[in-house]
Enzyme design. Sequence first.
Site, PDB file in Angstrom:
ATOM      1  N   TRP A  96       0.884  -1.181   0.000  1.00 48.83           N
ATOM      2  CA  TRP A  96       0.000   0.000   0.000  1.00 48.83           C
ATOM      3  C   TRP A  96       0.916   1.223   0.000  1.00 48.83           C
ATOM      4  O   TRP A  96       1.790   1.335   0.866  1.00 48.83           O
ATOM      5  CB  TRP A  96      -0.874  -0.061   1.248  1.00 48.83           C
ATOM      6  CG  TRP A  96      -1.836   1.071   1.407  1.00 48.83           C
ATOM      7  CD1 TRP A  96      -2.673   1.591   0.464  1.00 48.83           C
ATOM      8  CD2 TRP A  96      -2.075   1.823   2.604  1.00 48.83           C
ATOM      9  NE1 TRP A  96      -3.420   2.605   1.001  1.00 48.83           N
ATOM     10  CE2 TRP A  96      -3.073   2.776   2.313  1.00 48.83           C
ATOM     11  CE3 TRP A  96      -1.559   1.787   3.896  1.00 48.83           C
ATOM     12  CZ2 TRP A  96      -3.556   3.668   3.257  1.00 48.83           C
ATOM     13  CZ3 TRP A  96      -2.039   2.678   4.832  1.00 48.83           C
ATOM     14  CH2 TRP A  96      -3.026   3.607   4.516  1.00 48.83           C
ATOM     15  N   ASP A 123      -0.426  -5.254   9.492  1.00 48.11           N
ATOM     16  CA  ASP A 123      -1.464  -4.309   9.072  1.00 48.11           C
ATOM     17  C   ASP A 123      -2.625  -5.154   8.545  1.00 48.11           C
ATOM     18  O   ASP A 123      -2.493  -5.827   7.517  1.00 48.11           O
ATOM     19  CB  ASP A 123      -0.896  -3.401   7.969  1.00 48.11           C
ATOM     20  CG  ASP A 123      -1.916  -2.381   7.485  1.00 48.11           C
ATOM     21  OD1 ASP A 123      -3.050  -2.347   8.014  1.00 48.11           O
ATOM     22  OD2 ASP A 123      -1.572  -1.602   6.568  1.00 48.11           O
ATOM     23  N   ALA A 130      -6.224  -4.806   7.236  1.00 46.53           N
ATOM     24  CA  ALA A 130      -7.235  -3.834   6.793  1.00 46.53           C
ATOM     25  C   ALA A 130      -8.411  -4.503   6.090  1.00 46.53           C
ATOM     26  O   ALA A 130      -9.376  -3.830   5.735  1.00 46.53           O
ATOM     27  CB  ALA A 130      -6.586  -2.805   5.861  1.00 46.53           C
ATOM     28  N   LYS A 137     -13.248  -1.230   5.719  1.00 39.40           N
ATOM     29  CA  LYS A 137     -13.770  -2.118   4.680  1.00 39.40           C
ATOM     30  C   LYS A 137     -14.771  -3.116   5.255  1.00 39.40           C
ATOM     31  O   LYS A 137     -15.849  -3.287   4.724  1.00 39.40           O
ATOM     32  CB  LYS A 137     -12.629  -2.902   4.009  1.00 39.40           C
ATOM     33  CG  LYS A 137     -11.372  -2.105   3.753  1.00 39.40           C
ATOM     34  CD  LYS A 137     -11.499  -1.205   2.555  1.00 39.40           C
ATOM     35  CE  LYS A 137     -10.546  -0.098   2.392  1.00 39.40           C
ATOM     36  NZ  LYS A 137      -9.276   0.149   2.725  1.00 39.40           N
TER      37      LYS A 137
HETATM   38  C1  LIG Z   1      -3.044  -2.249   3.598  1.00 41.38           C
HETATM   39  C2  LIG Z   1      -3.861  -1.101   4.072  1.00 41.38           C
HETATM   40  N1  LIG Z   1      -3.664  -0.622   5.310  1.00 41.38           N
HETATM   41  C3  LIG Z   1      -4.368   0.398   5.801  1.00 41.38           C
HETATM   42  C4  LIG Z   1      -5.353   0.999   5.049  1.00 41.38           C
HETATM   43  C5  LIG Z   1      -6.080   2.173   5.660  1.00 41.38           C
HETATM   44  O1  LIG Z   1      -7.429   2.055   5.741  1.00 41.38           O
HETATM   45  P1  LIG Z   1      -8.332   3.207   6.354  1.00 41.38           P
HETATM   46  O2  LIG Z   1      -9.215   3.648   5.252  1.00 41.38           O
HETATM   47  O3  LIG Z   1      -9.069   2.533   7.470  1.00 41.38           O
HETATM   48  O4  LIG Z   1      -7.479   4.305   6.855  1.00 41.38           O
HETATM   49  C6  LIG Z   1      -5.592   0.541   3.747  1.00 41.38           C
HETATM   50  C7  LIG Z   1      -6.610   1.191   2.910  1.00 41.38           C
HETATM   51  O5  LIG Z   1      -6.613   1.189   1.718  1.00 41.38           O
HETATM   52  C8  LIG Z   1      -4.846  -0.541   3.259  1.00 41.38           C
HETATM   53  O6  LIG Z   1      -5.041  -1.040   2.037  1.00 41.38           O
END
Ligand SMILES: Cc1ncc(COP(=O)(O)O)c(C=O)c1O
Length: 394
Positions: free
Chosen positions: A128, A209, A211, A244
């Site tokens: 990301w 992480d 998500a 999500k």
């Molecule tokens: C791997 C990863 N970590 C963290 C996030 C952050 O998500 P949030 O929208 O809750 O800040 C995302 C969102 O695209 C993601 O893909």
Amino acid sequence: MFHSLLVDQPDPIIVTMQKYHADSRPHKLDLGVGVYKDASGHTPIMKVIKSAEKALWEQETTKSYTSLVGDSAFNTAIQKLVLGDLASFDGRLASAATAGGTGAVRAAFELVHLASPDATIWVSNPSWSNHASMLDYLNIPNQHYRFFDPSTGTVDMDGMMADLRYAKAGDVVLLHGCCHNPTGLSLSPKQWDDIIELMKTQNLVPMVDIAYQGFGDGLDEDAYGVRRIASSLPEVLIASSCSKNFGIYRERTGCVIVVSPDQKQTNLVQSKLSLVNRVNYSFPPDHGARLVTMVLNDPELKVQWQNELGEIRQGIQSLRRMLSDELQRQTNSDRFKFIAEHRGMFSMLGLSQEQVSRLSDEFAIYAVSDSRINMAGLNEASVPLLANAVAKII
Ligand SMILES: Cc1ncc(COP(=O)(O)O)c(C=O)c1O
């Protein structure tokens, strides 16, 4: 003073979004932005969230501040969601509610920097994009490790292990809990075990992480890796996002959890998580956190949520199978078989930047420049259109 500011490199996802919006062709298809969409292209509010919001409106009596780390009921509910049974973590968990998963990642990075400014954070290549952006912004040393083999669409385990051998004791290895963004890869139990062994041998600290819990194989299945890590290693950083899996993107709901070896270190970490929230935004957003807590702590709402999330997951899986089959038919090859094996919203098609540009110029199909597509941007009608376009450009 502002004349000295430098222009930033635009984020490839934002660039894709802008190009999509500027395109006037009616049949245009947005596979860029990373939000779930139903078959009609709409990002719906889950029914269970609507029910919780209604109940909250009736029950809520104050909007005064929560604590610096948010509501403790939310923290406990997310600890259970991510780690499962908490019995073995007595006195070892510190956590804080954050502004989305992004806020949780950022808090974890800042904690590492406070505790060990020389530690390097190792990030998968690709990852990301905001991981590296945040690390660079915070001046935290960071390095890439190989992760993806584009020729097979699978994890480059040999490359990953070889690169991580250069990590020094105390360095942090950032892993995606499931449904890796952008590749769509979830690690297998054996791969998790191998990585854990390497981290043990080299005294590395894992950061997970997570998500997309619930978007891959199921809520517990997707937490396999993070739970295995937390039960195998003394110190773990975890960033969890509710954007999500509860569909509450704009409510900014996330949680940073830190596992420490003992109560004394947990107290230290807990106070630093308060500090990090305090200096960034004082109190974390609460509305989404409260909805999530209501859903997770009410058995009926929880089942309803699991069912709605299950439908989303199965819908994405079925689109994956459809696209993989259709590409096999239209390209007469197995090259894209990996799409059905991947998990979560994203897959990288393994196309060059030029091919991605041809997709948008000639077919009005918008993918991110690294050829990441959002599976949830497709439906039964658009799968053959994408397959046809890909077959023509490769
Ligand atoms: C791997 C990863 N970590 C963290 C996030 C952050 O998500 P949030 O929208 O809750 O800040 C995302 C969102 O695209 C993601 O893909």
